[in-house]
Design a protein around this motif. Structure first.
Motif, PDB file in Angstrom:
ATOM      1  N   LEU A 133       0.830  -1.200   0.000  1.00 52.55           N
ATOM      2  CA  LEU A 133       0.000   0.000   0.000  1.00 52.55           C
ATOM      3  C   LEU A 133       0.867   1.254   0.000  1.00 52.55           C
ATOM      4  O   LEU A 133       0.510   2.280  -0.586  1.00 52.55           O
ATOM      5  CB  LEU A 133      -0.875  -0.032   1.248  1.00 52.55           C
ATOM      6  CG  LEU A 133      -2.087   0.865   1.261  1.00 52.55           C
ATOM      7  CD1 LEU A 133      -3.019   0.467   0.151  1.00 52.55           C
ATOM      8  CD2 LEU A 133      -2.784   0.772   2.591  1.00 52.55           C
ATOM      9  N   SER A 142      -1.924  13.304  -2.503  1.00 54.27           N
ATOM     10  CA  SER A 142      -2.587  13.509  -1.219  1.00 54.27           C
ATOM     11  C   SER A 142      -1.758  12.905  -0.080  1.00 54.27           C
ATOM     12  O   SER A 142      -1.642  13.497   0.990  1.00 54.27           O
ATOM     13  CB  SER A 142      -3.994  12.925  -1.241  1.00 54.27           C
ATOM     14  OG  SER A 142      -4.011  11.594  -0.856  1.00 54.27           O
ATOM     15  N   MET A 143      -1.149  11.715  -0.333  1.00 57.27           N
ATOM     16  CA  MET A 143      -0.344  11.129   0.731  1.00 57.27           C
ATOM     17  C   MET A 143       0.920  11.941   0.960  1.00 57.27           C
ATOM     18  O   MET A 143       1.375  12.097   2.085  1.00 57.27           O
ATOM     19  CB  MET A 143       0.003   9.690   0.393  1.00 57.27           C
ATOM     20  CG  MET A 143      -1.108   8.733   0.772  1.00 57.27           C
ATOM     21  SD  MET A 143      -0.594   7.029   0.556  1.00 57.27           S
ATOM     22  CE  MET A 143       0.473   6.794   1.977  1.00 57.27           C
ATOM     23  N   PHE A 146      -0.055  14.898   3.030  1.00 61.65           N
ATOM     24  CA  PHE A 146      -0.223  14.504   4.430  1.00 61.65           C
ATOM     25  C   PHE A 146       1.117  14.349   5.122  1.00 61.65           C
ATOM     26  O   PHE A 146       1.311  14.832   6.235  1.00 61.65           O
ATOM     27  CB  PHE A 146      -0.993  13.180   4.504  1.00 61.65           C
ATOM     28  CG  PHE A 146      -2.358  13.376   5.023  1.00 61.65           C
ATOM     29  CD1 PHE A 146      -3.386  13.687   4.155  1.00 61.65           C
ATOM     30  CD2 PHE A 146      -2.612  13.299   6.378  1.00 61.65           C
ATOM     31  CE1 PHE A 146      -4.647  13.898   4.640  1.00 61.65           C
ATOM     32  CE2 PHE A 146      -3.880  13.513   6.865  1.00 61.65           C
ATOM     33  CZ  PHE A 146      -4.896  13.810   5.999  1.00 61.65           C
TER      34      PHE A 146
ATOM     35  N   VAL D 161     -10.330  12.121   2.004  1.00 62.24           N
ATOM     36  CA  VAL D 161     -11.004  10.818   2.003  1.00 62.24           C
ATOM     37  C   VAL D 161     -10.036   9.729   1.532  1.00 62.24           C
ATOM     38  O   VAL D 161     -10.004   8.627   2.087  1.00 62.24           O
ATOM     39  CB  VAL D 161     -12.277  10.864   1.130  1.00 62.24           C
ATOM     40  CG1 VAL D 161     -12.775   9.459   0.828  1.00 62.24           C
ATOM     41  CG2 VAL D 161     -13.359  11.668   1.831  1.00 62.24           C
ATOM     42  N   PHE D 162      -9.196  10.038   0.531  1.00 61.49           N
ATOM     43  CA  PHE D 162      -8.219   9.069   0.042  1.00 61.49           C
ATOM     44  C   PHE D 162      -7.228   8.707   1.148  1.00 61.49           C
ATOM     45  O   PHE D 162      -6.967   7.519   1.404  1.00 61.49           O
ATOM     46  CB  PHE D 162      -7.478   9.662  -1.158  1.00 61.49           C
ATOM     47  CG  PHE D 162      -6.555   8.686  -1.831  1.00 61.49           C
ATOM     48  CD1 PHE D 162      -7.067   7.770  -2.732  1.00 61.49           C
ATOM     49  CD2 PHE D 162      -5.202   8.681  -1.559  1.00 61.49           C
ATOM     50  CE1 PHE D 162      -6.223   6.857  -3.345  1.00 61.49           C
ATOM     51  CE2 PHE D 162      -4.353   7.775  -2.169  1.00 61.49           C
ATOM     52  CZ  PHE D 162      -4.871   6.864  -3.073  1.00 61.49           C
ATOM     53  N   ALA D 163      -6.707   9.726   1.832  1.00 63.52           N
ATOM     54  CA  ALA D 163      -5.752   9.473   2.914  1.00 63.52           C
ATOM     55  C   ALA D 163      -6.419   8.697   4.043  1.00 63.52           C
ATOM     56  O   ALA D 163      -5.812   7.803   4.641  1.00 63.52           O
ATOM     57  CB  ALA D 163      -5.191  10.793   3.429  1.00 63.52           C
ATOM     58  N   ILE D 166      -6.601   4.987   3.193  1.00 63.90           N
ATOM     59  CA  ILE D 166      -5.324   4.294   3.389  1.00 63.90           C
ATOM     60  C   ILE D 166      -5.054   4.101   4.876  1.00 63.90           C
ATOM     61  O   ILE D 166      -4.668   3.018   5.322  1.00 63.90           O
ATOM     62  CB  ILE D 166      -4.190   5.079   2.695  1.00 63.90           C
ATOM     63  CG1 ILE D 166      -4.343   4.902   1.182  1.00 63.90           C
ATOM     64  CG2 ILE D 166      -2.827   4.599   3.165  1.00 63.90           C
ATOM     65  CD1 ILE D 166      -3.311   5.606   0.362  1.00 63.90           C
ATOM     66  N   ILE D 169      -7.157   1.274   6.164  1.00 59.06           N
ATOM     67  CA  ILE D 169      -6.661  -0.049   5.790  1.00 59.06           C
ATOM     68  C   ILE D 169      -5.502  -0.457   6.704  1.00 59.06           C
ATOM     69  O   ILE D 169      -5.476  -1.572   7.247  1.00 59.06           O
ATOM     70  CB  ILE D 169      -6.206  -0.057   4.306  1.00 59.06           C
ATOM     71  CG1 ILE D 169      -7.423   0.057   3.394  1.00 59.06           C
ATOM     72  CG2 ILE D 169      -5.428  -1.325   3.989  1.00 59.06           C
ATOM     73  CD1 ILE D 169      -7.068   0.211   1.924  1.00 59.06           C
ATOM     74  N   ILE D 170      -4.555   0.457   6.916  1.00 57.89           N
ATOM     75  CA  ILE D 170      -3.400   0.144   7.758  1.00 57.89           C
ATOM     76  C   ILE D 170      -3.841  -0.194   9.173  1.00 57.89           C
ATOM     77  O   ILE D 170      -3.481  -1.228   9.750  1.00 57.89           O
ATOM     78  CB  ILE D 170      -2.407   1.332   7.754  1.00 57.89           C
ATOM     79  CG1 ILE D 170      -1.827   1.525   6.347  1.00 57.89           C
ATOM     80  CG2 ILE D 170      -1.295   1.112   8.765  1.00 57.89           C
ATOM     81  CD1 ILE D 170      -1.022   2.790   6.194  1.00 57.89           C
TER      82      ILE D 170
END
Lengths: 266, 266, 266, 266
Positions: A133, A142-143, A146, D161-163, D166, D169-170
């Motif tokens: 992932l 986006s990551m 962040f 929302v995307f972050a 993820i 999930i983690i």
């Protein structure tokens, strides 16, 4: 332009509008998402029994592609002036965080193939595949944003977390002292009481532990009213950092005089 | 420079770069954290039985060091012009908050040694040792900043807490009136209902008490929607105060014209 | 100055530094707080049985004082040019919100004395005495500020509450449709499901109702992630309004050039 | 002015002060709200049995009025230059979102009349009538503002929302690994654990699932403290977007120099 240089462009950083690079990126991104979804669904009862073979085949295909991707990256990294030296340059490249993540994404598969795993270690090794992932981080703006916000606000977050830890110790010790005799199970020790403290101060409130004595309720009420504000601090810090980061990333697109988009500004 | 003056520098406020002062600070800070961790772990079942003796020895060592530290501070405080007089100066120093905390950190131990404590008072006295945690305040910039933010926002917080108290009384009285007959246990009186009020308005929501009558649910829903915003106020006040304080502490490091760090600015 | 004018000054609005006016204010404020505390504690089991007589006497004393206060206010209000006319002026004064609250604070007592109350109506009438709490509004700057913030932000709050109502209807209808068959009790109708909706969207989460079907959990998760942000809006609106109001009330005390307190500015 | 043009004004966009247009708007708005309230109350046990006939009649009246409204809108839309062509213009108008909502508002009724519905599909079709609620969007400034805020902040929300996905999930994979053996029911797979993840990270905390092993509690506590701040991001984004939108809508009414209302400014 040599093949290696072109490959490096495709794999790592191409100019905008490089169609082939975009297609390769999208292909790998799709593969990661499909593979992670598969690892997640695999844990659902019955899925493995029914689709076990297809999953195994898909997993093998994915690992082969990820391995090829990894090897190509290592081969062509010398096109970058930073990693120009054949051996030490490649070694330095292999130790960059993104390359390490790429290695971890394929590593569990080869362990399974090469070594006989005792059944107790099967699950953790299978779950390690979820590290894939993190490969998304290479493609996701986006990551990256962040990550940058958390990095920029690290001092504020460190201060907040430290103060919260001290608040949690004080609050839990008080509550332990007040409720210990009435509920020797739920408030058996200060570390156990910290579970109550965090569940309350983050306002999660599962309801598995809560004070039952009048004094415990008065103390719990005071702690909730005063402490909840403190535990909302990391949220506030991240929120304001995120809003700042978004504004900065937009700044270039806006007229500094009227604040409207340059594109619609003429 | 006299020994006393040098000692005062080491113990209280040294210039930046005074290595010895930093080492002493770090040593005491580490000792505090280890000792507090020990006091916390001591409450876990079995730990005291197994490691009782080692704990006792470590506790004694800590208290001896803290006592020496306390006495040295009192001896050398006359190096400060504020506390220059041998007797009244030292007394004034002993009444400063930080010195009182230092005294409270060693006081429980000597009570145990000198007086026979009835078993009922053993636990509170043992927990009093957690006051040592407050000694961290001397070294921690984050705790000092928190203290300053709460102090600066005390008017806002006072107003908010007062308004919340009135809101809580109104809300709890209404709910008591509506739910008292249906749940005479959980909503037995207005003070009891306040427990529900706080658990709901802080959104903790353990689930030990909640309205069950239709009217109670309608009222509870209205209270939740309208009241939750009010109880989020202290969080908002603290958050904005904390962000302001962080910005102020950074201001000196930044160019007032472009906002960039002076250090990277040339 | 006539007695009436002086009395009006003492009761309503005196200049700063009028000691007698301050003492009267503090006396009435203390009486209100004591009386409200008594009404609250009266509902605790056993308190009424044990201290019934003292409570009754204190209640009578309070009502007598509040009645005298009310009558004096009505008598001397003609000192104000707005209410100068003996009859219509006094009537206009009696219809101001603060005067109506004063009347409601004494009204339940006289109903008890004059009319025989059926036992079913005793509790509501006794609780009506809690309206006395609103008398505090006359003296409390914090309650006035809260009232002003809510009034200033009424458009924003109205828009938010309207949007939340529509969101709640949509969310509850969807969940009712999904969970109705699995839990015909907890999700028996759309209005019943709204209880779940509010408990979830305000993040209170008592745990008395929650989806149990997989589809219901997926829907509930989506609603929680997306809807919680909406229900946090009133909190955000009130918070920012409150911060603005505090800044405005401070503005007069600060130098407009440097932002420091005028008092420390020279 | 032709009848069609006048009708278009009344139905779609009239100048301010057009009384007839306002009356028609209010009439339809009232009808929508009454009708939606009826659909909601219909699901309450006993209501349908008792008031079934009146509900049926009111529903028919509403649908007739909504149908007439819909047909009139289609007929007179050619008065707009955008939809001027008799056939293709009307078709284009029928495909605008608002016109589609109008069609969906009457569609379920005619399905019931024309087709025999198997009992399994009765409930979803009846609930489809709640789409009428979206007709309110035409009249409600608050819903339009909400829609605009969500649209303007769509990039921020998408990133958040995307972050969050993820992060979820983690977090769920870790918790699944830790708690799976202790609670094989509640943490039966990663997707099931995501239910726990969302309930915790949004701080709803129903209490139906929570970690029970010590390691699970430590992990859950860390996730709660660090993750809650992330899940508060959408709330922060919407809040700040809403505040901005309100300020913009007010800007026209204020003096740009002093910030006071133009109306009170002279």
């Amino acid at each position: 332009m040599t093949t290696k240089k072109r490959l490096y462009e495709i794999m790592e950083k191409a100019e905008k509008g490089d169609l082939l690079s975009r297609i390769v990126d999208l292909f790998i991104l799709t593969l990661i998402i499909l593979n992670v979804t598969m690892v997640i669904l695999e844990t659902v009862g019955g899925v493995k029994e029914t689709y076990g073979e297809s999953i195994e085949i898909f997993e093998t295909i994915c690992v082969v592609i990820f391995t090829v991707e990894y090897l190509l990256r290592i081969w062509c990294c010398t096109a970058d002036t930073k990693f120009a030296r054949p051996l030490t340059g490649r070694l330095a490249f292999m130790l960059t965080p993104l390359a390490l993540i790429d290695l971890m994404a394929i590593f569990p598969y080869y362990v399974f193939v090469l070594v006989t795993i005792p059944p107790d270690y099967t699950l953790p090794l299978r779950l390690l595949r979820l590290f894939r992932l993190l490969k998304v981080g290479r493609y996701s703006r986006s990551m990256q944003m962040f990550g940058r916000v958390i990095w920029e606000k690290r001092h504020e977050l460190y201060i907040a977390v430290f103060a919260l830890a001290i608040l949690l110790i004080i609050v839990s010790s008080l509550m332990y002292f007040v409720e210990h005799h009435a509920q020797p199970e739920a408030f058996s020790s200060i570390p156990t009481t910290m579970w109550w403290g965090i569940v309350t101060l983050t306002t999660v409130g599962y309801g598995d532990v809560f004070p039952i004595t009048p004094l415990g309720k008065v103390l719990g009420a005071l702690i909730a009213v005063l402490g909840v504000g403190m535990f909302a601090l990391p949220a506030g810090i991240l929120s304001s950092g995120f809003v700042e980061a978004m504004q900065e990333s937009h700044r270039g697109d806006k007229c500094p005089h009227c604040g409207k988009d340059i594109s619609t500004h003429g």
